[in-house]
Enzyme design. Structure first.
Site, PDB file in Angstrom:
ATOM      1  N   PHE A  22       0.705  -1.160   0.008  1.00 12.56           N
ATOM      2  CA  PHE A  22      -0.048  -0.383  -0.093  1.00 12.56           C
ATOM      3  C   PHE A  22       1.297   1.191  -0.111  1.00 12.56           C
ATOM      4  CE2 PHE A  22      -2.031   3.457   2.529  1.00 12.56           C
ATOM      5  CZ  PHE A  22      -3.631   3.682   1.356  1.00 12.56           C
ATOM      6  N   GLY A  23       0.523   1.865  -0.789  1.00  9.01           N
ATOM      7  CA  GLY A  23       1.259   3.356  -0.770  1.00  9.01           C
ATOM      8  C   GLY A  23       0.748   4.174  -1.174  1.00  9.01           C
ATOM      9  N   TYR A  24       1.231   5.652   0.138  1.00  7.76           N
ATOM     10  CA  TYR A  24       0.199   6.782   0.432  1.00  7.76           C
ATOM     11  C   TYR A  24       1.247   8.088   0.064  1.00  7.76           C
ATOM     12  CZ  TYR A  24       2.990   6.267   4.440  1.00  7.76           C
ATOM     13  OH  TYR A  24       4.150   6.238   5.229  1.00  7.76           O
ATOM     14  N   GLY A  25       1.977   7.761  -0.465  1.00  6.89           N
ATOM     15  CA  GLY A  25       3.433   9.116  -0.804  1.00  6.89           C
ATOM     16  C   GLY A  25       3.958   9.140  -2.063  1.00  6.89           C
ATOM     17  N   SER A  26       5.056   8.946  -2.105  1.00  6.56           N
ATOM     18  CA  SER A  26       5.932   8.969  -3.216  1.00  6.56           C
ATOM     19  C   SER A  26       5.615   7.455  -3.901  1.00  6.56           C
ATOM     20  CB  SER A  26       6.900   9.157  -2.900  1.00  6.56           C
ATOM     21  OG  SER A  26       7.634   8.349  -2.726  1.00  6.56           O
ATOM     22  N   GLU A  97      13.721   3.406   1.253  1.00  4.07           N
ATOM     23  CA  GLU A  97      12.599   3.356   2.404  1.00  4.07           C
ATOM     24  C   GLU A  97      13.777   3.641   3.460  1.00  4.07           C
ATOM     25  OE1 GLU A  97       9.182   4.760   1.579  1.00  4.07           O
ATOM     26  OE2 GLU A  97       9.283   5.038  -0.802  1.00  4.07           O
TER      27      GLU A  97
HETATM   28  C1  SIN Z   1       4.991   5.756   0.336  1.00  2.00           C
HETATM   29  O1  SIN Z   1       4.746   6.829  -0.308  1.00  2.00           O
HETATM   30  O2  SIN Z   1       4.003   4.932   1.025  1.00  2.00           O
HETATM   31  C2  SIN Z   1       5.798   5.840   1.492  1.00  2.00           C
HETATM   32  C3  SIN Z   1       6.205   7.302   1.462  1.00  2.00           C
HETATM   33  C4  SIN Z   1       6.878   7.448   0.825  1.00  2.00           C
HETATM   34  O3  SIN Z   1       8.432   6.896   0.542  1.00  2.00           O
HETATM   35  O4  SIN Z   1       6.570   9.164  -0.290  1.00  2.00           O
END
Ligand code: SIN
Length: 188
Positions: A22-26, A97
């Site tokens: 699950f990704g929520y940022g980049s 990460e």
């Molecule tokens: C993510 O995107 O899920 C983790 C945080 C990031 O890499 O910005």
């Protein structure tokens, strides 16, 4: 205190054929890894916040930027993107990460099939106990820091504005992100 998810950073995933991430940022807007399938999804009980310092991607050790992490918040739903990947993908992702994030399994709901039984997905969370954690600050302070920071992966403002655009395109606008994006645009 992460009590709703199972800590898994040390466990081998090699016995699995594939894993949901699950990704929520980049991980939503910078997809530099192979995947088998991609679906919009959300996790419950977590809020996306620009509370994590970035010394290695969107800032420097002298002038860290701000990137997102997840903060436990009852009743809050965080929308993002789920990717089905093979376990070997995590060698690259763990390196990407590495500045304070650990991965955990959390229950995930697919936006396009909310009635389906939830899947388990790995999610990278940078907890308040990691050395790069910055925590909350007034929006003007966060906006100024983001507007002026840059690192090997590019401008911190691009990270924020790309995330804001990607969330809006998915129909998943997040007011914390969009308010910060508006404040940064006013400074640029
Ligand atoms: C993510 O995107 O899920 C983790 C945080 C990031 O890499 O910005």
């Amino acid at each position: 205190m992460i009590n709703t998810v199972k800590r898994n950073q040390q466990q081998s995933l090699d016995h699995l054929d594939d894993v949901w991430l699950f990704g929520y940022g980049s991980l939503i807007f910078k997809v530099d890894f192979p995947f088998l399938e991609r679906r919009p999804a959300s996790i419950m009980g977590w809020a996306r916040r620009f509370w994590q310092g970035s010394h290695d991607h969107r800032g420097t050790p002298d002038q860290p930027g701000r990137v997102v992490t997840l903060i436990e918040q009852a009743g809050c739903q965080c929308q993002g993107m789920a990717y089905r990947v093979t376990p070997d993908t995590f060698a690259h992702l763990d390196h990407r990460e590495k500045n304070g994030y650990l991965r955990f399994f959390a229950p995930l709901t697919f936006t396009d099939a909310p009635d389906h039984a939830p899947a388990e997905a790995l999610v990278y969370v940078a907890g308040p106990d990691n050395a790069a954690f910055l925590g909350p600050a007034p929006i003007e302070v966060m906006a100024r820091q983001i507007a002026t920071s840059e690192g090997p992966s590019g401008r911190n403002s691009d990270y924020l504005l790309n995330l804001d655009d990607a969330l809006k395109t998915m129909g998943a606008e997040d007011t914390h992100v969009s308010e910060l994006a508006n404040a940064v645009k006013a400074l640029l």
